[in-house]
Design a protein around this motif. Structure first.
Motif, PDB file in Angstrom:
ATOM      1  N   ARG A  72       0.829  -1.211   0.000  1.00  0.00           N
ATOM      2  CA  ARG A  72       0.000   0.000   0.000  1.00  0.00           C
ATOM      3  C   ARG A  72       0.859   1.254   0.000  1.00  0.00           C
ATOM      4  NH1 ARG A  72      -1.881   3.909   2.857  1.00  0.00           N
ATOM      5  NH2 ARG A  72      -0.715   3.349   4.714  1.00  0.00           N
ATOM      6  N   LEU A  73       1.848   1.286   0.868  1.00  0.00           N
ATOM      7  CA  LEU A  73       2.725   2.455   0.941  1.00  0.00           C
ATOM      8  C   LEU A  73       3.588   2.591  -0.312  1.00  0.00           C
ATOM      9  CD1 LEU A  73       3.813   2.224   4.680  1.00  0.00           C
ATOM     10  CD2 LEU A  73       2.308   3.941   3.646  1.00  0.00           C
ATOM     11  N   GLY A  74       4.019   1.462  -0.876  1.00  0.00           N
ATOM     12  CA  GLY A  74       4.830   1.500  -2.094  1.00  0.00           C
ATOM     13  C   GLY A  74       4.075   2.098  -3.265  1.00  0.00           C
ATOM     14  N   VAL A  75       2.806   1.730  -3.402  1.00  0.00           N
ATOM     15  CA  VAL A  75       1.983   2.287  -4.484  1.00  0.00           C
ATOM     16  C   VAL A  75       1.745   3.766  -4.234  1.00  0.00           C
ATOM     17  CG1 VAL A  75      -0.285   2.238  -5.593  1.00  0.00           C
ATOM     18  CG2 VAL A  75       0.887   0.099  -5.060  1.00  0.00           C
ATOM     19  N   GLU A  76       1.420   4.104  -2.997  1.00  0.00           N
ATOM     20  CA  GLU A  76       1.107   5.495  -2.658  1.00  0.00           C
ATOM     21  C   GLU A  76       2.302   6.417  -2.916  1.00  0.00           C
ATOM     22  OE1 GLU A  76      -1.428   7.238   0.960  1.00  0.00           O
ATOM     23  OE2 GLU A  76       0.503   6.429   1.583  1.00  0.00           O
ATOM     24  N   SER A  77       3.510   5.914  -2.744  1.00  0.00           N
ATOM     25  CA  SER A  77       4.695   6.762  -2.880  1.00  0.00           C
ATOM     26  C   SER A  77       5.478   6.504  -4.164  1.00  0.00           C
ATOM     27  CB  SER A  77       5.615   6.556  -1.673  1.00  0.00           C
ATOM     28  OG  SER A  77       6.094   5.228  -1.639  1.00  0.00           O
ATOM     29  N   ALA A  78       4.865   5.807  -5.139  1.00  0.00           N
ATOM     30  CA  ALA A  78       5.567   5.494  -6.394  1.00  0.00           C
ATOM     31  C   ALA A  78       6.020   6.773  -7.088  1.00  0.00           C
ATOM     32  CB  ALA A  78       4.648   4.686  -7.314  1.00  0.00           C
TER      33      ALA A  78
END
Length: 133
Positions: A74-80
């Motif tokens: 979730r965090l990886g997608v949000e901060s891509a």
């Protein structure tokens, strides 16, 4: 042996396709697939499940560990980061994730799928960009 299933979809993906077009949407899906492979272990199964839904099957994984993986995704997608124009994943996407585990949540495959689908629905109806188990 415990197995965890993560089911998730991209929040408001239709709006992105409406603005940037389906080719851009396809590129964003490819970027997401690559991000998921990087976020997973070599023996996890990452697959596209539907139009904008993905599934990750995590062998030998407790619900607690699956929650940590889901939050990392979730965090990886949000901060891509930005990867071109149109901007792909960058700043445009969040994901909602559901988690269910065998045998804790279900013994039968169909029940496991139903439980993870329900958890995803809870994440989306609870405001999106979250993980529910």
């Amino acid at each position: 042996e415990e197995i965890a299933v993560l089911l998730f979809d991209i929040d408001n993906f239709k709006g992105y396709n409406d603005i940037y077009g389906h080719q851009a949407g396809d590129q964003a899906l490819q970027q997401l697939g690559a991000l998921l492979r990087r976020s997973s272990r070599s023996y996890d199964l990452v697959a596209r499940y539907g139009g904008d839904e993905f599934v990750i099957i995590l062998p030998e994984t407790t619900k607690k560990l699956a929650g940590e993986v889901a939050e990392r995704v979730r965090l990886g997608v949000e901060s891509a980061g930005t990867t071109g124009d149109p901007p792909g994943l960058a700043g445009h996407f969040t994901v909602s994730l559901g988690i269910a585990t065998f045998p804790e949540d279900a013994i039968e495959q169909s029940d496991l799928i139903r439980k993870v689908d329900l958890a995803l629905y809870q994440a989306k109806s609870g405001g999106r960009n979250r993980v529910c188990a």
